[in-house]
Scaffold this active site. Structure first.
Site, PDB file in Angstrom:
ATOM      1  N   ARG A  70      38.614  37.407  21.886  1.00  0.00           N
ATOM      2  CA  ARG A  70      38.946  36.423  22.923  1.00  0.00           C
ATOM      3  C   ARG A  70      37.674  35.808  23.504  1.00  0.00           C
ATOM      4  O   ARG A  70      37.616  34.595  23.755  1.00  0.00           O
ATOM      5  CB  ARG A  70      39.793  37.076  24.033  1.00  0.00           C
ATOM      6  CG  ARG A  70      40.304  36.073  25.050  1.00  0.00           C
ATOM      7  CD  ARG A  70      41.360  36.662  25.978  1.00  0.00           C
ATOM      8  NE  ARG A  70      40.806  37.642  26.895  1.00  0.00           N
ATOM      9  CZ  ARG A  70      41.517  38.328  27.790  1.00  0.00           C
ATOM     10  NH1 ARG A  70      42.826  38.132  27.873  1.00  0.00           N
ATOM     11  NH2 ARG A  70      40.941  39.198  28.583  1.00  0.00           N
ATOM     12  N   LYS A  87      38.614  32.095  29.234  1.00  0.00           N
ATOM     13  CA  LYS A  87      38.337  32.932  30.403  1.00  0.00           C
ATOM     14  C   LYS A  87      36.925  32.568  30.863  1.00  0.00           C
ATOM     15  O   LYS A  87      35.941  33.238  30.538  1.00  0.00           O
ATOM     16  CB  LYS A  87      38.449  34.403  29.991  1.00  0.00           C
ATOM     17  CG  LYS A  87      38.770  35.342  31.123  1.00  0.00           C
ATOM     18  CD  LYS A  87      39.292  36.642  30.563  1.00  0.00           C
ATOM     19  CE  LYS A  87      39.114  37.795  31.511  1.00  0.00           C
ATOM     20  NZ  LYS A  87      39.700  37.617  32.819  1.00  0.00           N
ATOM     21  N   GLU A 129      51.397  32.147  35.991  1.00  0.00           N
ATOM     22  CA  GLU A 129      50.823  33.507  36.072  1.00  0.00           C
ATOM     23  C   GLU A 129      50.199  33.680  37.449  1.00  0.00           C
ATOM     24  O   GLU A 129      50.161  32.743  38.244  1.00  0.00           O
ATOM     25  CB  GLU A 129      49.779  33.716  34.976  1.00  0.00           C
ATOM     26  CG  GLU A 129      48.573  32.797  35.099  1.00  0.00           C
ATOM     27  CD  GLU A 129      47.482  33.081  34.059  1.00  0.00           C
ATOM     28  OE1 GLU A 129      47.441  34.200  33.529  1.00  0.00           O
ATOM     29  OE2 GLU A 129      46.683  32.164  33.800  1.00  0.00           O
TER      30      GLU A 129
HETATM   31  N1  PXG Z   1      45.607  36.044  33.933  1.00  0.00           N
HETATM   32  C1  PXG Z   1      44.410  35.737  34.446  1.00  0.00           C
HETATM   33  C2  PXG Z   1      44.191  34.400  35.026  1.00  0.00           C
HETATM   34  C3  PXG Z   1      43.369  36.687  34.411  1.00  0.00           C
HETATM   35  O1  PXG Z   1      42.172  36.377  34.890  1.00  0.00           O
HETATM   36  C4  PXG Z   1      44.889  38.240  33.342  1.00  0.00           C
HETATM   37  C5  PXG Z   1      45.861  37.247  33.393  1.00  0.00           C
HETATM   38  C6  PXG Z   1      45.198  39.530  32.628  1.00  0.00           C
HETATM   39  O2  PXG Z   1      44.591  39.527  31.349  1.00  0.00           O
HETATM   40  P1  PXG Z   1      44.202  40.867  30.596  1.00  0.00           P
HETATM   41  O3  PXG Z   1      43.645  40.433  29.314  1.00  0.00           O
HETATM   42  O4  PXG Z   1      43.199  41.581  31.469  1.00  0.00           O
HETATM   43  O5  PXG Z   1      45.440  41.663  30.440  1.00  0.00           O
HETATM   44  C7  PXG Z   1      43.620  37.979  33.878  1.00  0.00           C
HETATM   45  C8  PXG Z   1      42.580  39.056  33.903  1.00  0.00           C
HETATM   46  C9  PXG Z   1      40.280  42.189  37.586  1.00  0.00           C
HETATM   47  C10 PXG Z   1      40.003  40.888  36.963  1.00  0.00           C
HETATM   48  O6  PXG Z   1      39.322  42.834  38.028  1.00  0.00           O
HETATM   49  C11 PXG Z   1      40.847  40.411  35.987  1.00  0.00           C
HETATM   50  C12 PXG Z   1      40.587  39.188  35.421  1.00  0.00           C
HETATM   51  C13 PXG Z   1      39.502  38.481  35.876  1.00  0.00           C
HETATM   52  C14 PXG Z   1      38.683  38.968  36.831  1.00  0.00           C
HETATM   53  C15 PXG Z   1      38.911  40.190  37.396  1.00  0.00           C
HETATM   54  O7  PXG Z   1      41.463  42.543  37.639  1.00  0.00           O
HETATM   55  N2  PXG Z   1      41.336  38.634  34.439  1.00  0.00           N
END
Ligand code: PXG
Length: 292
Positions: free
Chosen positions: A54, A153, A186
């Site tokens: 990713r 991201k 989301e």
């Molecule tokens: N949506 C968004 C916008 C995100 O930033 C997720 C969904 C979940 O994705 P994953 O791949 O982690 O299942 C994210 C996750 C944290 C943190 O500390 C998480 C994210 C970014 C910054 C901090 O929880 N992204």
């Protein structure tokens, strides 16, 4: 963690106090870069390949050359865990456009900046997994895939941060963001699922959401456990009248939403499907992942 924290930055491991990025780094000046948040469980880095893929796809989308192969980057993550004595923790991997001048153009940034922080994680209290989270509906729309695709991201999280500020102001744990058309997209840092008539629904990626790695894992585990999972568009009405609602994310894993937009969801406690999937997820994380 044992002893001093060491950080990987641009090819070397240094003490945290010496891990510095230039004020001319475009990651800082323009939010020009990409990142990953990764978990380690039980001496293994969970879904390392998926996170690395990713990261490289996001870098490709913004025409950012990463000066390491995927194998080298995976080793950076694993070595960061080893050097910091991390068996269970949270890893932040960041690639920025690198040092340039005060102009926007990345042409003046010859080399990307790469750093990796392997740290421990503060988990949500158990009470939150039992009683669920209060989630508000943000006035900030999720940015559409025709602008910066939310699948990237990127280091520019301002859109989501504006949503999170609204949540903080109203005492909610997360902010649900809708699409321009008012469909459920989301949350600021989590994907969202609902359970209706025994089916599990989650918004499709093409709506303009992050292709969450926890989301994909939970979809697969739910299907293995005999649930019907549909990636489909739905409205806020569908969500607030659902039997259950939960969020997925690397940090939160899988957590119930028991209040959405001021309305109680289902029983007001974590539902049976949510609890079953959290348990399946936790079993799965224990024995899977790249060995540290
Ligand atoms: N949506 C968004 C916008 C995100 O930033 C997720 C969904 C979940 O994705 P994953 O791949 O982690 O299942 C994210 C996750 C944290 C943190 O500390 C998480 C994210 C970014 C910054 C901090 O929880 N992204």
């Amino acid at each position: 963690m044992s002893g001093k924290q060491v950080i990987y930055i641009n090819g070397e491991f240094v003490d945290a106090a010496d891990a510095k990025v230039s004020v001319y780094d475009h990651g800082l000046l323009y939010g020009d870069g990409v990142f990953e948040g990764i978990r380690a469980y039980n001496g293994r880095v969970f879904k390392l390949k998926e996170h690395i893929d990713r990261l490289y796809n996001a870098a490709k989308a913004i025409a950012l050359d990463i000066p390491l192969s995927k194998e080298q980057m995976s080793e950076v993550v694993l070595e960061s865990c080893r050097k910091n004595g991390i068996a269970d923790g949270y890893i932040r991997l960041v690639v920025t456009r690198g040092v340039g001048d005060l102009g926007l153009s990345p042409m003046k940034c010859p080399k990307a900046t790469v750093f990796c922080i392997a740290a421990t994680i503060t988990l949500y209290p158990q009470e939150m997994y039992d009683n669920g989270l209060k989630v508000m509906v943000s006035s900030v729309r999720r940015n559409k895939a025709t602008i910066v695709d939310p699948q990237v991201k990127s280091l520019n999280y301002l859109n989501n941060i504006l949503a999170r500020i609204e949540a903080d102001r109203t005492g909610a744990a997360e902010a649900l963001m809708l699409t321009e058309d008012g469909l459920v997209a989301e949350c600021s840092a989590d994907n969202l699922f609902i359970v209706r008539n025994g089916e599990i629904w989650t918004p499709p990626i093409h709506l303009g959401i992050l292709d969450g790695i926890t989301r994909s894992t939970v979809i697969a585990l739910a299907q293995e456990n005999g649930y019907t999972v549909k990636e489909k568009e739905f409205t806020l009405f569908n969500a607030i009248t659902a039997a259950e609602c939960f969020l997925t994310g690397t940090a939160a894993e899988l957590i119930a939403v028991t209040e959405l937009d001021g309305k109680v969801i289902g029983s007001g406690r974590a539902g049976d499907v949510t609890k079953a999937l959290l348990s399946a997820f936790q079993d799965h994380t224990k024995g899977n992942g790249a060995k540290i």
